[in-house]
Scaffold this motif. Structure first.
Motif, mmCIF file in Angstrom:
data_model
loop_
_atom_site.group_PDB
_atom_site.id
_atom_site.type_symbol
_atom_site.label_atom_id
_atom_site.label_comp_id
_atom_site.label_asym_id
_atom_site.label_seq_id
_atom_site.Cartn_x
_atom_site.Cartn_y
_atom_site.Cartn_z
ATOM 1 N N ILE A 256 61.071 1.871 41.176
ATOM 2 C CA ILE A 256 61.247 3.016 40.262
ATOM 3 C C ILE A 256 62.527 2.821 39.451
ATOM 4 O O ILE A 256 62.534 3.013 38.226
ATOM 5 C CB ILE A 256 61.289 4.342 41.061
ATOM 6 C CG1 ILE A 256 59.937 4.609 41.712
ATOM 7 C CG2 ILE A 256 61.667 5.509 40.145
ATOM 8 C CD1 ILE A 256 59.951 5.709 42.756
ATOM 9 N N SER A 259 62.153 0.124 36.778
ATOM 10 C CA SER A 259 61.358 0.577 35.642
ATOM 11 C C SER A 259 62.152 1.587 34.787
ATOM 12 O O SER A 259 62.126 1.535 33.555
ATOM 13 C CB SER A 259 60.063 1.144 36.211
ATOM 14 O OG SER A 259 59.515 2.068 35.391
ATOM 15 N N TYR A 260 62.890 2.466 35.459
ATOM 16 C CA TYR A 260 63.716 3.461 34.737
ATOM 17 C C TYR A 260 64.778 2.750 33.891
ATOM 18 O O TYR A 260 65.062 3.141 32.754
ATOM 19 C CB TYR A 260 64.373 4.380 35.759
ATOM 20 C CG TYR A 260 65.089 5.577 35.171
ATOM 21 C CD1 TYR A 260 64.375 6.643 34.618
ATOM 22 C CD2 TYR A 260 66.477 5.646 35.193
ATOM 23 C CE1 TYR A 260 65.035 7.748 34.103
ATOM 24 C CE2 TYR A 260 67.146 6.757 34.688
ATOM 25 C CZ TYR A 260 66.418 7.793 34.137
ATOM 26 O OH TYR A 260 67.069 8.893 33.626
ATOM 27 N N TYR A 343 60.486 12.180 42.281
ATOM 28 C CA TYR A 343 60.831 10.848 42.798
ATOM 29 C C TYR A 343 61.060 10.941 44.312
ATOM 30 O O TYR A 343 61.469 11.987 44.814
ATOM 31 C CB TYR A 343 62.109 10.328 42.141
ATOM 32 C CG TYR A 343 61.961 10.050 40.664
ATOM 33 C CD1 TYR A 343 61.056 9.110 40.195
ATOM 34 C CD2 TYR A 343 62.752 10.732 39.732
ATOM 35 C CE1 TYR A 343 60.927 8.853 38.839
ATOM 36 C CE2 TYR A 343 62.627 10.480 38.369
ATOM 37 C CZ TYR A 343 61.721 9.530 37.928
ATOM 38 O OH TYR A 343 61.592 9.280 36.599
#
Ligand SMILES: Cc1cc2nc3c(=O)[nH]c(=O)nc-3n(C[C@H](O)[C@H](O)[C@H](O)COP(=O)(O)OP(=O)(O)OC[C@H]3O[C@@H](n4cnc5c(N)ncnc54)[C@H](O)[C@@H]3O)c2cc1C
Length: 379
Positions: A256, A259-260, A343
């Motif tokens: 995550i 990708s962020y 998240y």
């Protein structure tokens, strides 16, 4: 290598984690109980019957398949993964140790997910020092009565069955401890939830008191002299899947954050164009690769029936430490967004603290590892 049946099963677990668990997990973290229908659905794809032999209605898959299923679920919600694998492990133990007729009576509910189960050693006054347990088993005609209390037990909020460890001999004697299969719906049982600021809803943490609870002879699963040894062996497997679950939580958080970092702009460029931001993720990825490798080594040792005690302990200590260290770092790499309940960061940070206590606390495992030489080559 996974066989076709394992591949198919794990694909279903992935879809279940993505489509069913992920949307529910934020509400569990706020304290909402897991809908019983979700356990039935999980059982429907085989999550409570992975290692149960086909002759008893199970999937008959390998230990590796169990570890991978646990990891896939924990990447989304550690608590639910623990709840399901604990029911699974009781079903497996029933196959191994209960009289076949009793096993065939009890298994359908566990394998269909209409009943859950737990394994209870810990008591309010005895955790790490399990041999100091106060729960007592006394013989009566036709069986036993159990008196005592168990606390901090996965699934105890809703479990129908519990494998309860109780002392038949003198207090403090490991060899005096036996394991009984207790019906937690018996009127002599009073159960209660155990809560904390780290959410306990999906893992179902609770406790129960046994007030001279009757247990027929056929439900003595592991007699005194064998029970303590059996649980210590079983717990090696648990340490390996908990290690994999910690690695999976870190993997999920790392993906995550990576990708962020591609899209979040600061100072005119994406986060991942800042070397110091990238370095944190790089160091996490490096440690994660080592942690997964140790888990793999422990799985291989299990598959070849080697001595897995130290490897299992080392894999768990290492992966738990990684999760405790890296999950807050990855949360921070997301800035304030990392705190959002969409998240998994905050849930996983809490779960890593739980993982450090279950199936052998870090301190207890380190005590053992201090005498281990892991050097793999002839120096
Ligand atoms: C969410 C959750 C689920 C759990 N599920 C289960 C379950 O399903 N079944 C079950 O039986 N138990 C379960 N447990 C209990 C778990 O196994 C215990 O928490 C663990 O064994 C530690 O025991 P304790 O908490 O009583 O800590 P204590 O034994 O009181 O120890 C306190 C701290 O001191 C450390 N310590 C203890 N002795 C020493 C020593 N000699 N040297 C150095 N350090 C030491 C421990 O590692 C720990 O960090 C669960 C716990 C949690 C948090």
């Amino acid at each position: 290598m996974a066989d076709d049946a394992s591949r198919l099963f794990l694909a279903e677990v992935r879809a279940f984690a993505r489509d069913v668990v992920a949307p529910e997990a934020p509400a569990w973290a706020r304290g909402r109980a897991v809908d019983p229908a979700l356990f039935t659905r999980a059982a429907g794809i085989g999550l409570t019957s992975i290692e149960v032999p086909a002759a008893f209605g199970g999937l008959g898959l390998s230990f590796r398949a169990k570890v991978e299923a646990c990891a896939i679920l924990a990447a989304v919600d550690f608590g639910l993964a623990m709840a399901l694998v604990n029911t699974h492990n009781v079903a497996r133990r029933i196959v191994l140790s209960a009289p076949p007729d009793l096993a065939r009576t009890l298994l359908p509910d566990l394998l269909s997910g209409t009943a859950s189960a737990c394994t209870a050693l810990t008591e309010p006054g005895a955790g790490s020092d399990a041999a100091a347990m106060q729960c007592r088993a006394e013989t009566v005609p036709g069986g036993w009565v159990l008196k005592g209390e168990k606390s901090w037990i996965v699934n105890a909020r809703h479990a129908r069955h519990s494998i309860v460890y109780a002392q038949c001999g003198e207090p403090g004697q490991g060899a005096g401890i036996a394991a009984f299969l207790v019906d937690l719906t018996d009127p002599a049982v009073t159960r209660y939830p155990v809560d904390s600021a780290i959410p306990q809803a999906s893992i179902g943490t609770g406790g129960f008191r046994l007030d001279r609870c009757p247990v027929p002879d056929e439900r003595l699963l592991l007699p005194a002299g064998t029970a303590f040894k059996a649980i210590l062996e079983e717990i090696n497997g648990a340490r390996i899947y908990v290690a994999a679950m910690c690695c999976a939580m870190v993997s999920a958080a790392l993906r995550i954050a990576q990708s962020y970092g591609e899209t979040r702009q600061t100072f005119g460029k994406p986060l991942n164009q800042h070397a110091s931001w990238r370095e944190k993720l790089a160091s996490c990825a490096t440690a994660l690769a080592a942690a997964w490798a140790l888990v793999e080594t422990a799985i291989l040792a299990t598959e070849t029936r080697g001595d897995v005690r130290h490897l299992a302990a080392a894999a768990k200590v290492n992966a738990v430490g990684l999760a405790q260290r890296e999950l807050p770092t990855l949360l921070h790499a997301m800035g304030a967004e990392g705190l959002r309940e969409t998240y998994p960061f905050a849930r996983h940070v809490g779960a890593a603290q739980i993982a450090a206590l279950t199936d052998g606390s870090t301190a207890m495992l380190l005590d053992r590892l201090g005498r281990w030489d892991p050097t793999p080559i002839n120096l």
